[in-house]
Motif scaffolding. Structure first.
Motif, PDB file in Angstrom:
ATOM      1  N   GLY A  16      16.754  28.451  49.146  1.00  0.00           N
ATOM      2  CA  GLY A  16      16.363  29.604  49.322  1.00  0.00           C
ATOM      3  C   GLY A  16      14.924  29.956  49.383  1.00  0.00           C
ATOM      4  N   ASN A  19      13.842  28.060  52.633  1.00  0.00           N
ATOM      5  CA  ASN A  19      13.921  29.194  53.860  1.00  0.00           C
ATOM      6  C   ASN A  19      13.176  30.387  53.845  1.00  0.00           C
ATOM      7  OD1 ASN A  19      16.163  27.705  54.756  1.00  0.00           O
ATOM      8  ND2 ASN A  19      17.726  28.749  53.792  1.00  0.00           N
ATOM      9  N   ARG A  20      12.589  30.933  52.637  1.00  0.00           N
ATOM     10  CA  ARG A  20      11.698  31.989  52.746  1.00  0.00           C
ATOM     11  C   ARG A  20      10.284  31.513  53.263  1.00  0.00           C
ATOM     12  NH1 ARG A  20      14.307  33.381  47.988  1.00  0.00           N
ATOM     13  NH2 ARG A  20      12.940  32.024  46.594  1.00  0.00           N
ATOM     14  N   SER A  21      10.143  30.386  52.843  1.00  0.00           N
ATOM     15  CA  SER A  21       8.759  29.848  53.413  1.00  0.00           C
ATOM     16  C   SER A  21       8.734  29.416  54.935  1.00  0.00           C
ATOM     17  CB  SER A  21       8.063  28.602  52.620  1.00  0.00           C
ATOM     18  OG  SER A  21       9.103  27.534  52.941  1.00  0.00           O
ATOM     19  N   ARG A  23      10.608  31.054  57.126  1.00  0.00           N
ATOM     20  CA  ARG A  23      10.751  32.346  57.731  1.00  0.00           C
ATOM     21  C   ARG A  23       9.206  33.068  57.898  1.00  0.00           C
ATOM     22  NH1 ARG A  23      15.746  34.503  58.129  1.00  0.00           N
ATOM     23  NH2 ARG A  23      14.749  36.802  58.251  1.00  0.00           N
ATOM     24  N   ARG A  24       8.233  32.466  57.278  1.00  0.00           N
ATOM     25  CA  ARG A  24       6.886  32.862  57.442  1.00  0.00           C
ATOM     26  C   ARG A  24       6.306  32.259  58.803  1.00  0.00           C
ATOM     27  NH1 ARG A  24       4.205  32.323  51.755  1.00  0.00           N
ATOM     28  NH2 ARG A  24       6.348  31.599  51.012  1.00  0.00           N
ATOM     29  N   GLN A  91      15.245  30.511  62.601  1.00  0.00           N
ATOM     30  CA  GLN A  91      14.790  31.165  61.450  1.00  0.00           C
ATOM     31  C   GLN A  91      14.889  32.444  61.253  1.00  0.00           C
ATOM     32  OE1 GLN A  91      13.911  29.225  58.797  1.00  0.00           O
ATOM     33  NE2 GLN A  91      14.730  27.628  59.942  1.00  0.00           N
ATOM     34  N   LYS A  95      19.909  35.792  56.620  1.00  0.00           N
ATOM     35  CA  LYS A  95      19.771  34.952  55.416  1.00  0.00           C
ATOM     36  C   LYS A  95      20.769  34.104  54.958  1.00  0.00           C
ATOM     37  CE  LYS A  95      16.038  37.772  53.755  1.00  0.00           C
ATOM     38  NZ  LYS A  95      15.745  38.526  52.690  1.00  0.00           N
TER      39      LYS A  95
END
Length: 109
Positions: A16, A19-21, A23-24, A91, A95
């Protein structure tokens, strides 16, 4: 030896975070993709001597192949641009933990 994972530790939490990094990177990937499409168009349209001097493949007007077009360079730039767009597309999807509609119980009326 492998790394030690304490009992009860959830290894999915690092996925997770990755994935958050990633998405940036959506906006920069789209910007790079648009820039590479512009570079591809320049390679397709301009002759070798008309390319900007910082482009690979630029030559002087007195070169024997001054009117040569770098089609392969343009295709390569276009392929990398499409890869950037595909990365941004995947991306920007839902989520990993999100439900895809419907109720959580799965019962229908």
């Amino acid at each position: 030896m492998g790394t030690f994972v304490p009992p009860g530790a959830n290894s999915c939490s690092t996925i997770g975070a990755v994935n958050r990094s990633l998405r940036r990177l959506i906006i920069p990937a789209v910007i790079v993709g648009v820039a590479l499409v512009a570079v591809a168009v320049i390679y397709f349209v301009d002759a070798e001597h008309s390319l900007p001097s910082f482009f690979p493949g630029h030559s002087s007007a007195s070169s024997p192949e001054a009117n040569h077009h770098h089609t392969k360079h343009g295709i390569a730039a276009l392929v990398v641009a499409l890869a950037c767009f595909a990365f941004a597309w995947f991306q920007s999807g839902p989520k990993a933990g999100a439900k895809a509609g419907g109720s959580a119980t799965g019962a229908s009326s």
